[in-house]
Design an enzyme around this catalytic site. Structure first.
Site, PDB file in Angstrom:
ATOM      1  N   TRP A 104       0.914  -1.277  -0.182  1.00 58.87           N
ATOM      2  CA  TRP A 104      -0.308   0.278  -0.658  1.00 58.87           C
ATOM      3  C   TRP A 104       0.836   1.061  -0.376  1.00 58.87           C
ATOM      4  CZ3 TRP A 104      -4.172  -0.966  -1.996  1.00 58.87           C
ATOM      5  CH2 TRP A 104      -5.076  -2.245  -1.730  1.00 58.87           C
TER       6      TRP A 104
ATOM      7  N   ASP B 285      -1.628   6.623   6.613  1.00 61.02           N
ATOM      8  CA  ASP B 285      -2.646   5.766   6.551  1.00 61.02           C
ATOM      9  C   ASP B 285      -2.940   4.910   7.174  1.00 61.02           C
ATOM     10  OD1 ASP B 285      -3.936   3.932   5.088  1.00 61.02           O
ATOM     11  OD2 ASP B 285      -2.890   3.716   3.543  1.00 61.02           O
TER      12      ASP B 285
ATOM     13  N   LYS C  22     -12.534  -1.803   6.591  1.00 58.13           N
ATOM     14  CA  LYS C  22     -11.306  -2.378   7.660  1.00 58.13           C
ATOM     15  C   LYS C  22     -12.068  -2.476   8.733  1.00 58.13           C
ATOM     16  CE  LYS C  22      -7.315  -2.329   4.263  1.00 58.13           C
ATOM     17  NZ  LYS C  22      -7.964  -3.437   3.478  1.00 58.13           N
TER      18      LYS C  22
END
Length: 374
Positions: free
Chosen positions: A101, A185, A209
């Site tokens: 990511w 993040d 999530k």
């Protein structure tokens, strides 16, 4: 049909209490005669919902008053390009690469670099010529080279695919960055433990999530970083305009905000993020403890100090048993354990909504499977 233990990395399991409350309120929210999905985002009822969600999130994370809380659309992936367009101010930005990511964040930032500002990799754990083999730990101090003039320093604090997590709430990294704003993040571990928001210029997280349904992304942005967007920025992507309009320049993801608000209320009933951290620690210790004690039948590749409490990848000593393991696990009510396609193996995502009993059930299955196949 009985509910299964859902170990999906996202969209992931939601607390059963939250699902049941949403079900009960689905056709008639608090006597309004309509569903949240049907009501105007400009109306008083939804105003109550979004205001309560923001207040509860601020309370859970102790968000300082000089930060704006934004409920946005597009997911965290859209923010990979949206962040430099809003914050770079035509300057270079530093990025740390510790998994898929953060690597994706660099690639998306590079796409808008001609109008946003240059992208600089300030450190990476990718193995030369074999990226998939490199992301097994966070960066060591000597591997990070920061630009003191950078517009911001970007870090993914929990890499969902590889299971690498920053354990010290970026205390050391923030100290090194100094006046350079830290942008994090936190998609796959936000609200799983306390966070010192004041260390960060911006925190963002896709909801699917550890917060709520997909389609919503939450951003917490320090006020002095607003108003730096490129002049050609579409208004719907400008953080400052979103803040000025209370996240409602256009129709927001109303149902996602509503369900996320229910999750925030549920977290507060559990005792808040400090209490959740203790539960999450117990779950992770149980699973990692069994993996490490399985005499090599199971293996986790991540360096012990950098292991994620939320996403636990593991492999079998004999990979020919992978499909058998997954098939039997699903038959036993243990779902979504297949590892990401880029790395293979298995992965158990044990977010806030996964109770200790679910991890115990997984470990018991793993023990039985090892006895029968070892």
């Amino acid at each position: 049909m009985a509910r299964v233990w859902n170990f999906s990395a996202g969209p992931s399991a939601l607390p059963l209490e939250v699902l049941e409350q949403a079900r009960d309120e689905l056709t008639d929210w608090h006597g309004s005669g309509m569903s949240v999905m049907e009501m105007s985002h400009r109306g008083k009822d939804f105003g109550t919902i979004i205001d309560a969600a923001e207040a509860d999130l601020r309370d859970l994370l102790d968000v300082p008053t000089n930060y704006k809380v934004l409920f946005l659309q597009g997911g965290a992936t859209q923010l990979f390009s949206q962040i430099p367009l809003n914050l770079a101010d035509s300057r270079s930005a530093d990025y740390l690469v510790t998994g898929s990511w953060s690597k994706k964040a660099v690639e998306e930032a590079q796409r808008v670099a001609p109008i946003a500002g240059a992208v600089r990799v300030a450190g990476s754990t990718a193995a030369k010529g074999a990226v998939a083999d490199g992301f097994t730990r966070f960066l060591r101090d000597e591997e990070i080279s920061l630009d003191p003039q950078a517009a911001f320093l970007h870090v993914c604090t929990n890499e969902t695919i590889y299971g690498v997590e920053v354990q010290d709430d970026c205390a050391h990294l923030a100290a090194r960055a100094g006046a350079v704003p830290l942008v994090a993040d936190m998609s796959s571990h936000i609200l799983s433990r306390p966070v010192d928001v004041s260390r960060y210029g911006m925190i963002y997280a896709g909801a699917q999530k550890n917060i709520g349904p997909s389609g919503l992304v939450i951003a917490i942005v320090r006020e002095d970083l607003l108003g730096r967007a490129v002049k050609t920025m579409p208004s719907t992507m400008d953080f400052a305009i979103a803040a000025e309009n209370g996240s409602m320049l256009n129709t927001p993801p109303t149902f996602g905000i509503y369900v996320s608000g229910l999750v925030f209320q549920w977290l507060k009933r559990q005792g808040g993020v400090a209490a959740m951290e203790q539960i999450n620690r117990r779950k992770a210790e149980l699973l990692y403890g069994y993996i490490d004690g399985s005499n090599g039948f199971y293996r986790n590749p991540v360096d012990v100090p950098d292991r994620s409490r939320m996403n636990v990848p593991f492999t079998l000593q004999n990979s020919a048993l992978d499909d058998v393991f997954l098939k039997e696990a699903q038959a036993a009510g243990l779902h979504a354990l297949k590892g990401h396609k880029s790395v293979g193996g298995m992965r158990a995502s044990i977010y806030n909504a996964m109770p200790l009993e679910g991890v115990q059930a997984l470990v018991e299955f793993m023990q039985d499977f090892a006895r029968r196949n070892g």
